[in-house]
Motif scaffolding. Structure first.
Motif, short mmCIF file in Angstrom:
data_model
loop_
_atom_site.label_atom_id
_atom_site.label_comp_id
_atom_site.label_asym_id
_atom_site.label_seq_id
_atom_site.Cartn_x
_atom_site.Cartn_y
_atom_site.Cartn_z
N LEU A 1 20.16 -43.91 15.63
CA LEU A 1 19.61 -44.74 16.69
C LEU A 1 20.55 -44.87 17.88
O LEU A 1 20.14 -45.21 18.96
CB LEU A 1 19.27 -46.13 16.14
CG LEU A 1 18.26 -46.14 15.00
CD1 LEU A 1 18.11 -47.55 14.45
CD2 LEU A 1 16.93 -45.60 15.47
N GLY A 2 21.80 -44.61 17.66
CA GLY A 2 22.78 -44.72 18.73
C GLY A 2 24.04 -43.97 18.36
O GLY A 2 24.23 -43.58 17.21
N ALA A 3 24.91 -43.76 19.33
CA ALA A 3 26.17 -43.09 19.09
C ALA A 3 27.18 -43.54 20.15
O ALA A 3 26.81 -43.86 21.27
CB ALA A 3 26.00 -41.58 19.13
N VAL A 4 28.43 -43.56 19.73
CA VAL A 4 29.54 -43.93 20.61
C VAL A 4 30.61 -42.86 20.45
O VAL A 4 30.89 -42.42 19.34
CB VAL A 4 30.13 -45.30 20.21
CG1 VAL A 4 31.38 -45.62 20.97
CG2 VAL A 4 29.10 -46.40 20.37
N VAL A 5 31.20 -42.43 21.56
CA VAL A 5 32.31 -41.48 21.52
C VAL A 5 33.57 -42.19 21.96
O VAL A 5 33.56 -42.94 22.93
CB VAL A 5 32.03 -40.25 22.42
CG1 VAL A 5 33.25 -39.33 22.45
CG2 VAL A 5 30.81 -39.49 21.95
N SER A 6 34.65 -41.95 21.23
CA SER A 6 35.95 -42.49 21.59
C SER A 6 36.95 -41.35 21.70
O SER A 6 37.01 -40.48 20.82
CB SER A 6 36.44 -43.48 20.53
OG SER A 6 37.77 -43.88 20.83
N ALA A 7 37.74 -41.35 22.77
CA ALA A 7 38.77 -40.33 22.96
C ALA A 7 40.03 -40.63 22.15
O ALA A 7 40.94 -39.81 22.11
CB ALA A 7 39.13 -40.22 24.44
N ILE B 1 30.91 -41.75 16.72
CA ILE B 1 30.41 -42.65 15.67
C ILE B 1 28.89 -42.66 15.83
O ILE B 1 28.38 -43.07 16.88
CB ILE B 1 30.99 -44.07 15.83
CG1 ILE B 1 32.52 -44.02 15.84
CG2 ILE B 1 30.47 -44.98 14.71
CD1 ILE B 1 33.18 -45.35 16.21
N ILE B 2 28.20 -42.17 14.81
CA ILE B 2 26.76 -42.02 14.86
C ILE B 2 26.12 -43.11 14.01
O ILE B 2 26.38 -43.20 12.81
CB ILE B 2 26.33 -40.63 14.36
CG1 ILE B 2 27.05 -39.53 15.14
CG2 ILE B 2 24.81 -40.48 14.43
CD1 ILE B 2 26.94 -38.15 14.52
N GLN B 3 25.31 -43.92 14.63
CA GLN B 3 24.64 -45.01 13.93
C GLN B 3 23.70 -44.46 12.86
O GLN B 3 23.03 -43.45 13.07
CB GLN B 3 23.86 -45.86 14.93
CG GLN B 3 23.21 -47.09 14.31
CD GLN B 3 22.46 -47.91 15.35
OE1 GLN B 3 22.09 -47.41 16.41
NE2 GLN B 3 22.24 -49.17 15.04
N ALA B 4 23.65 -45.12 11.72
CA ALA B 4 22.73 -44.73 10.66
C ALA B 4 21.32 -44.65 11.23
O ALA B 4 20.92 -45.50 12.02
CB ALA B 4 22.79 -45.73 9.51
N PRO C 1 19.41 -32.74 18.06
CA PRO C 1 20.34 -32.86 19.19
C PRO C 1 20.99 -34.25 19.23
O PRO C 1 20.38 -35.26 18.88
CB PRO C 1 19.45 -32.64 20.40
CG PRO C 1 18.07 -32.96 19.94
CD PRO C 1 18.02 -32.64 18.48
N LEU C 2 22.23 -34.27 19.63
CA LEU C 2 22.96 -35.51 19.89
C LEU C 2 23.43 -35.44 21.34
O LEU C 2 24.44 -34.81 21.64
CB LEU C 2 24.17 -35.64 18.96
CG LEU C 2 23.91 -36.08 17.54
CD1 LEU C 2 25.18 -35.97 16.71
CD2 LEU C 2 23.38 -37.50 17.51
N PRO C 3 22.71 -36.07 22.25
CA PRO C 3 23.05 -35.97 23.67
C PRO C 3 24.50 -36.35 24.01
O PRO C 3 25.05 -35.81 24.96
CB PRO C 3 22.05 -36.91 24.34
CG PRO C 3 20.90 -36.98 23.40
CD PRO C 3 21.49 -36.85 22.03
N VAL C 4 25.12 -37.25 23.24
CA VAL C 4 26.51 -37.64 23.54
C VAL C 4 27.47 -36.47 23.38
O VAL C 4 28.59 -36.52 23.90
CB VAL C 4 26.99 -38.84 22.68
CG1 VAL C 4 26.18 -40.08 22.98
CG2 VAL C 4 26.99 -38.51 21.21
#
Length: 133
Positions: free
Chosen positions: A90-96, A84-87, A43-46
């Motif tokens: 460990l983290g992820a960022v979403v950009s519109a 953008i999913i960190q290798a 799962p990727l909660p973002v």
């Protein structure tokens, strides 16, 4: 974006894929398949806000650190958001932003990704096309 530059690398860090790239490491379809297998059943909660699963994503880029850049297929394809999913996930960022706008924002420093290195972008970002294209 790939119609302007083709597949290749921005600032020796951010690799951009293209459809039917002769280099399989830069081919959208081939890399999307690999990414989906890697993220299968994880799962990727973002993605919850988009009602998307990792298997829906379309990978369009990668960093030298193995961070993944993928479209979240929602709405008009020209305006799909990017995750953008960190290798190591460990983290992820979403950009519109569209992918072209996202790359421009990254290279201009207008968008900072917390897990990208501090020296990206450089003062004078450059583009290197795929040497096998």
């Amino acid at each position: 974006m790939t119609s302007t530059y083709g597949a290749g690398c921005f600032d020796e860090f951010l690799w951009i894929f293209a459809q039917s790239a002769s280099n399989g490491y830069l081919d959208i379809a081939e890399q999307t398949g690999r990414m989906r297998a890697l993220l299968q059943d994880r799962p990727l909660p973002v993605l919850d806000a988009y009602r998307a699963e990792p298997g829906d994503l379309v990978q369009w880029g990668v960093t030298d650190n193995a961070d993944l850049l993928a479209w979240i297929p929602e709405g008009d394809p020209e305006h799909w958001p990017t995750v953008i999913i960190q290798a190591g996930r460990l983290g992820a960022v979403v950009s519109a932003r569209s992918s072209a706008d996202l790359v421009l924002a990254l290279l201009s420093g207008a968008l900072r990704v917390p897990f990208f290195p501090d020296d990206f972008p450089s003062e004078r970002p450059s583009f290197s096309p795929d040497p096998y294209h």
